[in-house]
Every structure is written in C-alpha cells, then in structure tokens.
Design a protein around this motif. Structure first.
Motif, short mmCIF file in Angstrom:
data_model
loop_
_atom_site.label_atom_id
_atom_site.label_comp_id
_atom_site.label_asym_id
_atom_site.label_seq_id
_atom_site.Cartn_x
_atom_site.Cartn_y
_atom_site.Cartn_z
N LEU A 246 1.01 -1.37 -0.13
CA LEU A 246 -0.04 -0.11 0.17
C LEU A 246 1.05 1.36 0.03
CD1 LEU A 246 -3.16 -0.73 2.16
CD2 LEU A 246 -2.96 -0.84 -0.21
N GLY B 70 14.03 -3.27 6.38
CA GLY B 70 13.68 -2.50 7.85
C GLY B 70 12.38 -3.23 8.28
N VAL B 71 11.38 -3.33 7.62
CA VAL B 71 9.97 -3.76 7.85
C VAL B 71 9.43 -4.85 7.33
CG1 VAL B 71 7.73 -2.94 8.12
CG2 VAL B 71 9.47 -1.37 8.21
N TRP C 102 10.25 -8.84 8.08
CA TRP C 102 9.51 -9.58 9.06
C TRP C 102 8.17 -10.03 9.12
CZ3 TRP C 102 13.88 -10.05 11.64
CH2 TRP C 102 14.94 -9.07 11.70
N LEU C 103 7.44 -9.69 8.02
CA LEU C 103 6.06 -10.02 8.02
C LEU C 103 5.75 -10.97 6.99
CD1 LEU C 103 5.20 -6.29 8.54
CD2 LEU C 103 5.12 -8.08 10.11
N ARG D 284 2.96 -13.47 7.81
CA ARG D 284 2.01 -12.71 8.16
C ARG D 284 1.14 -11.38 7.19
NH1 ARG D 284 2.90 -9.39 13.47
NH2 ARG D 284 5.21 -9.76 13.21
N ASP E 214 -0.64 -8.23 8.14
CA ASP E 214 0.13 -7.33 8.77
C ASP E 214 0.84 -6.56 7.51
OD1 ASP E 214 -0.97 -7.95 11.00
OD2 ASP E 214 0.81 -8.88 12.12
N ILE F 292 -0.06 -5.64 4.79
CA ILE F 292 -0.88 -4.52 4.46
C ILE F 292 -0.76 -3.26 5.48
CG2 ILE F 292 -3.14 -3.92 4.17
CD1 ILE F 292 -3.94 -5.88 2.77
N LEU F 293 -0.89 -3.67 6.74
CA LEU F 293 -0.88 -2.52 7.60
C LEU F 293 0.48 -2.00 7.76
CD1 LEU F 293 -2.76 -4.39 10.64
CD2 LEU F 293 -3.57 -2.96 8.93
N ALA F 294 1.44 -2.63 7.70
CA ALA F 294 2.60 -2.13 7.85
C ALA F 294 3.18 -1.26 6.75
CB ALA F 294 3.89 -3.25 8.06
N TRP G 110 0.96 0.36 4.88
CA TRP G 110 -0.10 1.36 4.92
C TRP G 110 0.88 2.63 5.86
CZ3 TRP G 110 -5.67 0.97 6.67
CH2 TRP G 110 -6.53 2.11 6.30
N GLY G 111 1.28 1.83 6.89
CA GLY G 111 2.10 3.09 7.90
C GLY G 111 3.12 3.47 7.23
N ILE G 112 3.93 2.80 6.46
CA ILE G 112 5.09 3.33 5.70
C ILE G 112 4.70 4.63 4.84
CG2 ILE G 112 6.75 2.72 4.14
CD1 ILE G 112 7.06 -0.06 5.33
N ILE H 239 2.07 6.40 4.89
CA ILE H 239 1.79 7.68 6.04
C ILE H 239 3.02 8.24 6.18
CG2 ILE H 239 0.89 8.56 7.90
CD1 ILE H 239 -1.36 6.49 7.81
N VAL H 240 3.98 7.55 6.68
CA VAL H 240 5.36 8.29 7.07
C VAL H 240 6.06 8.90 5.85
CG1 VAL H 240 7.64 7.57 8.09
CG2 VAL H 240 5.67 6.48 8.89
N LEU I 43 -8.06 4.44 8.94
CA LEU I 43 -6.48 3.77 9.51
C LEU I 43 -6.32 4.09 10.87
CD1 LEU I 43 -3.93 3.17 8.52
CD2 LEU I 43 -3.11 5.36 8.30
N LEU J 52 2.80 11.90 11.62
CA LEU J 52 4.20 11.20 11.35
C LEU J 52 4.47 10.20 12.54
CD1 LEU J 52 6.65 10.80 9.58
CD2 LEU J 52 7.71 12.49 11.18
N GLY K 108 2.17 7.08 12.26
CA GLY K 108 2.74 6.33 11.31
C GLY K 108 3.62 5.31 11.89
N PHE L 224 2.43 3.05 14.37
CA PHE L 224 1.78 1.87 13.84
C PHE L 224 2.67 0.85 13.23
CE2 PHE L 224 -1.23 0.53 10.24
CZ PHE L 224 -1.83 -0.43 10.78
N ILE L 225 3.66 1.25 12.68
CA ILE L 225 4.69 0.24 12.13
C ILE L 225 5.36 -0.57 13.31
CG2 ILE L 225 6.82 -0.06 10.89
CD1 ILE L 225 6.04 2.57 9.35
N VAL M 288 2.75 -3.10 14.73
CA VAL M 288 2.80 -4.10 13.89
C VAL M 288 3.84 -5.26 14.01
CG1 VAL M 288 2.42 -4.92 11.57
CG2 VAL M 288 1.17 -3.23 12.26
N LEU M 289 5.03 -4.52 13.82
CA LEU M 289 6.50 -5.20 13.98
C LEU M 289 6.73 -5.92 15.46
CD1 LEU M 289 9.14 -3.17 12.07
CD2 LEU M 289 8.04 -5.28 11.29
N GLU N 260 -2.49 -15.22 11.01
CA GLU N 260 -3.54 -14.90 9.60
C GLU N 260 -2.84 -15.99 8.58
OE1 GLU N 260 -2.45 -11.81 10.79
OE2 GLU N 260 -4.44 -11.73 12.10
#
Lengths: 289, 375
Positions: free
Chosen positions: A37, A82-83, A86-87, A90, A93, A95-97, A99-101, A103-104, B277, B318, B321, B324-325, B328-329, B373
């Motif tokens: 995302l 970095g992210v 690890w997923l 999963r 997750d 998707i969520l991570a 998505w967060g990236i 935004i950042v 979100l 920021l 976000g 959140f990361i 999740v991690l 999941e």
C-alpha cells in the motif's frame, strides 16, 4: 471521430504510466505476496526526486531517470530490509505495515518539503506534436508509450533471461527447495522489492510534466494501478500490459462520459467486483503454483 | 469459568469503574474536559467494534469508518431536520443553496426519533450484511477482504461528497439541534451527557463480551485460526463471519451516532481513509484480542494526540505512522499482548516458588495462542 481518437491517445499515454506503476506492484505481489500500500508513495517520491534534481542541479527528467530509479530503489530496499521482511508469514500485517510506511513517507515529504504543489518542466527535445490527419499527438506522450513498452520488454528480459530472474521464479515456485540449491531468498526478495519501487519512482518522474507534484499524488495513481494488477492477474506480464491499456482508456472514458467522481466510483466498484468474481485476474497464469 | 474469561470480566469491571467514577472525578466534573473525554469514549466504541470482527473473526475491515460515518449521518439528519423546522418547507439550509425544491423522500422518515435511533444501528448493519454476503459467500478472505472494504469506503466517501444536494457535500451537516430523549436534552458539555456516553460504551462492551464469550464467539475464534477445519466440522463459516461483521457494523453505527452528539456536526471526514486507518491503529495498539483493550487503546492514543498535537501539530500524523509500524512489527498483540504475557509469566513462576504441586496449574492461558492469519 477525431476527438474520440485524441481521447484514446491520451488514455493510452496515461495507461503507459499506469503500466510502469502496475508492473512494480505486480512483481512485488507476485514474488512475495505482499500488497504494497506504500506503492503510491514510491511514485510520489520519484516525482519529488525529479523536482529536486531539476531545482538543485538543473537535470532534465530524461537525464535524471537512472538516478531517480536508484534513489527510489534504495528507499524500497530499506523498507524491505527494515520492515517488510519480518512480516512474510503474516500477510494481513504487511498491508498494515506498508500502509503505515506510506503515511510516514507522505508526512515526511509534507514536513520536509512542504505541502504546496511543485512543477517540473517537460524535456525540451520532446516539445511539439506529431499531427496525423485530425489526430494531434504530443511528442512527450509518444515517448511515454515507447518508454513503457521498453520497460515491459526489459522486465520480461530480467525475469526470464537473467540469473536473477531465474532465481526469483525458482523461489516463487518453491522457496525451500530453492534454498537447498543455494539461492538466498532474502537477497532476492530485497532486490525484487527495490526493483518494483524503482519502477514506481520512474513512473512518478515521468508523470511530473503532466500533473502537479503534491505529497498526496500517489494515492490517486495507485488505485488505478491496483485495478490493473487485479484485472491482469499476478505473474503475467502480458496480462498486466493489456489490463493497463484497458484500465487507462476505460478510466479516461468514464470521466469523459460521466464525471470525475462517478468515474472514480465506477473504478472502485470494478475492483470490488473483480476481486469477488475473478480473484485470479482476467488472464490467469496456469503454469505457476 | 476459565482464566481468560476471568481476566475479561475483571478488565471490564475496572474499565467501567474507571470511566464512570475516576475520570469525572479526575476532571473535576468540568463540562469541557468531559466532552473531550466523551469523544475518546465514542472512538473507543468503534475500535472495540473493529476488534470484534478483526481480533475475533480474523476479518480485517479497513472500511470500519464507513459504517461509523453512516451512523453519524443518520443521527445528524434527524437533528438537522429539527433545527430547520422553521425554515422554508422545513428543509435544511444547504438544500436551499443547491436549488432542491422539496425534501427528498429518504430524508422524510428522519423526522421520527424512534426511526432514527433504529436506523442508526440497522442501516450500517444492513450495508454490512450486503457486503458480507457478497464477500463471504464467495469465500473472499484475508487481504482481499481488507482491499474490498477499503475500496468500498473510498467509494462511499466520494459519493457523499459529490451529492452535495442531499448530504451537504464537503461541509457535512452543521448547525444541528440538540437531541431530546424522553424530555432529556442532550447538552454535549454537561455531566449527564458524559454519563450517557459512558453508559452506552459500557452497554456496548457488555453486548460485545456476550457475543465473544458465547458459543458463537468460540466458533469465530476457530474460524480465525483455521476456516477450513471449521467448515469440515459442518459449520457455515460465511454465516458466522457475516454475523460478526454485522454486529461490528451496528456497534460502529452506534458510536457514529454518539460522535455526532459529542461534536455537534457530521462531516465526510468521518468516513475518510485516514480516519479508518486511525481506527485500525487504535485497535492494534490496545490489542485486537480483547474488546476492552481495543477500546482502551483508542482512549490512550487519542489522549496522547490531544496532548502531543498541541506541541507538534504536523508531526502527530508522522508519529502515528511510526507508532503503527512499530506496533505491527514488534507487538502485534498490542498492549494487551504485553500485559497477558506478563501475567502468564507471573503465573508460571509463582507456583515454582511455592514448590510442590506445580505442573497442573502451569499454562492456563494457552487457550489464546498468538493471532495468526492465513492468506
């Protein structure tokens, strides 16, 4: 008749940008099963890199393309290392991570560069039009179509004719066995993610002469690209190419016939319906998996 | 009665006591502060609604804001009609600006308070039911549910913004009358209003816990772990998923109605992607495996936002976000996960200290394995 032709041509040139974005998205999804995302933000980063290189060093888009590809690819590589890595077990997750990236990245650009629109000049070599009867074709748009075709061929070559591509396809078919043959999946995954991100960056740079550059520009492009991936199916380059042509012209036609908003809504509904009824895309690849 | 159930009940009791007694006392019964906190509580309610479908049934609904927004518009339409009773044809002001001649038919029933209150729950549930039947009958799962719900949310918001004649467009519905319920006038800045919101949240949590702790809840968790096995046992997986999805939507609609009462306007931003979100983030931070924890997560994150965003305005998003990361991690089970791990460690350590009868009491919490999941 002429206006229809012109419309189709404009649609095709947008479709070729879409193709480059969607290729990156499809490769990442096909190889790793990650729905990225943050892909729209990679497009946005590419556009900002183009703007930055032009402002600071006076580089035109064409000269800057390789640099932009590398810059965004490095970002993609970092994100994977970095992210995302690890997923892999999963999928929800990721998707969520991502998505967060997204935004950042968006917020970093907004804070660091500012929320206002930026503009990038079209390369001067590609000014002017080719006129065929009633059809007026801007040189830049012709270049876009040719360039995206080249990217498509290049990606095909990379996936089928190089050692890297062979390794990637081996991993997709069976990760454990590939590891037994000494292939390092984490390395291949990272490079694949970087390649996909780099493609998005190129697309972002190429789109700059046509639209203004804003921190939120990526989300708009990525919805279309997403539809392309779903229509085209994963793992089929031809499917992606045909689908981007379809989606590009259809989305141009929708906004031309209805209005912009309803065109978007129709696009989103198409995504929903396709996932439900043709989850493997319109051109499913029978060989894989 | 197993241990998780006991933890749930204790957590629920503590949470109820916290928002009923401690919070009003801590804010010295100040109307303004309590209004802010009531807002957090409504957001806690929608986060808890998400935990019901995501944490328990494994159905990640990225479009939870859609049902929340529907609920909020239902309530706002009623209040808007009351506020514009004296204007031309009894029509809301924005319709006059956009040359709408008569009140549209779908606005008519919102004159009735009873209808509004029922519709606020039923309309989101109905929409969710349609989506759920559409998705789950076709065995759409995992990431694809997430994408479909997200696409639906974006489409819905686009429609609400573009149909300005009927929905107030980008401005939303403003200038609302206060709600009157059995002769009680909802003043958003009064203590009684705060207790009404807190009571709603406690009731909703009780309902949620009742669902989760029933046999249905057990089957939902089984579906989350392995849908196919549940199917082999003869359960209709789609029906259970649909049920969870609809209950979650109705609760979100309820929260939406309360949210309008708290803020006194409805806006299309309630069904925006960032808002949706946000719901996911609150739920993830609190812990999606527990309804109370999810609600608490929403309250905590929003309190943080209230404090931090005044210090660095642009940076808040920021920070969110990054948070959140990281969640999740590093801690996919949220604060609740940290907490329950700690409890588990204490319980496995303490019998050894006492010596003697050890083994039987060792792992009572193994009934809740880490959330997994499948694609």
């Amino acid at each position: 008749m002429d206006s229809v032709l012109n419309q189709v041509f404009a649609g095709l040139s947008m479709a070729s940008i879409l193709l480059i974005v969607a290729l990156g998205l499809a490769i990442i999804y096909g190889a790793m099963g990650v729905i990225n995302l943050a892909h729209g933000e990679f497009v946005m980063l590419g556009a900002y890199s183009a703007w930055f290189l032009q402002e600071q060093f006076g580089l035109g888009i064409l000269v800057a393309l390789p640099v932009i590809f590398l810059m965004v690819a490095v970002v993609g590589w970092l994100v994977e290392r970095g992210v995302v890595r690890w997923l892999y077990h999963r999928p929800l997750d990721t998707i969520l991570a991502t998505w967060g990236i997204g935004i950042v990245l968006q917020q970093l650009v907004r804070l660091g560069i500012g929320p206002e629109s930026r503009y990038v000049a079209r390369p001067e070599i590609l000014d002017g039009n080719v006129i065929l009867g009633g059809l007026v074709m801007a040189n830049y748009r012709i270049f876009l179509i040719a360039f995206s075709a080249a990217v498509l061929v290049g990606t095909w070559y990379l996936l089928t004719r190089t050692e890297f591509g062979t390794k990637l396809r081996a991993i997709i078919q069976n990760k454990e066995i590939s590891e037994c043959y000494g292939i390092r999946p984490e390395r291949v995954y990272a490079l694949t993610f970087a390649y996909g991100a780099g493609l998005a960056g190129i697309a972002g740079a190429l789109i700059t002469p046509l639209v203004s550059v804003t921190p939120g520009m990526g989300t708009y492009v990525v919805v279309d690209a997403f539809l392309v991936v779903i229509v085209g199916g994963v793992g089929s380059l031809i499917g992606t190419a045909v689908a981007s042509g379809l989606v590009g012209t259809a989305s141009a036609a929708f906004s031309f016939l209805l209005n912009d908003t309803l065109g978007r809504v129709a696009l989103l509904l198409a995504i929903i319906l396709l996932i439900r009824f043709r989850p493997m895309g319109l051109f499913p690849d029978k060989v894989r998996r | 009665m197993n241990t998780t159930f006991k933890t749930d009940i204790i957590g629920y009791g503590l949470f109820a006591a916290l928002i009923l007694f401690v919070v009003p006392w801590a804010f010295a019964f100040d109307g303004f502060e309590l209004n802010t906190f009531a807002r957090y509580l409504t957001l806690g309610m929608v986060a808890m609604a998400l935990a019901l479908s995501w944490g328990y049934a494994g159905v990640l609904n990225l479009g939870q804001a859609a049902t929340f927004g529907l609920g909020s518009y239902v309530m706002a339409m009623h209040l808007k009609l009351r506020a514009s009773a004296s204007s031309y044809n009894g029509m809301p002001d924005f319709m006059g600006w956009t040359n709408v001649e008569v009140l549209p038919w779908f606005w008519e029933p919102f004159h009735s308070l009873t209808f509004t209150l029922v519709a606020g729950l039923a309309l989101p549930a109905l929409v969710a039911w349609l989506m759920a039947v559409f998705m789950f009958r076709g065995r759409v799962t995992g990431v694809f549910v997430a994408i479909i719900t997200l696409a639906f949310l974006v489409a819905l918001q686009l429609v609400f913004i573009s149909e300005q004649r009927y929905t107030g467009g980008q401005n939303g519905l403003t200038g609302l009358a206060p709600l009157e319920l059995f002769g009680w006038r909802a003043d958003a800045y009064s203590t009684s209003f705060y207790y009404m919101v807190a009571g709603c949240l406690i009731t909703a949590l009780a309902l949620g816990l009742a669902v989760v702790r029933s046999k249905v809840g057990l089957i939902l968790r089984a579906i989350r772990e392995d849908a196919n096995r549940v199917r082999f046992f003869g359960y209709d997986v789609a029906r259970y998923e649909t049920l969870a999805f609809c209950v979650s939507a109705a609760l979100a609609g309820w929260a939406g109605m309360l949210y309008v009462l708290v803020l006194e306007f409805a806006s299309p931003t309630y069904m925006s992607v960032p808002f949706s979100l946000g719901i996911v983030i609150w739920c993830a931070v609190g812990g999606r495996e527990s309804l109370v924890a999810a609600a608490l997560g929403a309250v905590v994150v929003n309190m943080l936002e209230g404090r931090l965003s005044s210090i660095f305005v642009e940076g808040w998003f920021l920070f969110l976000g990054i948070l959140f990361i990281v969640v999740v991690l590093v801690m996919p089970r949220g604060l609740y996960g940290l907490f329950s791990d700690a409890v588990q460690r204490l319980q496995t350590v303490s019998p050894r200290d006492r010596g003697g009868k050890v083994a039987t009491k060792a792992t009572p919490l193994s009934a809740t394995p880490a959330v997994k999941e499948e694609n």
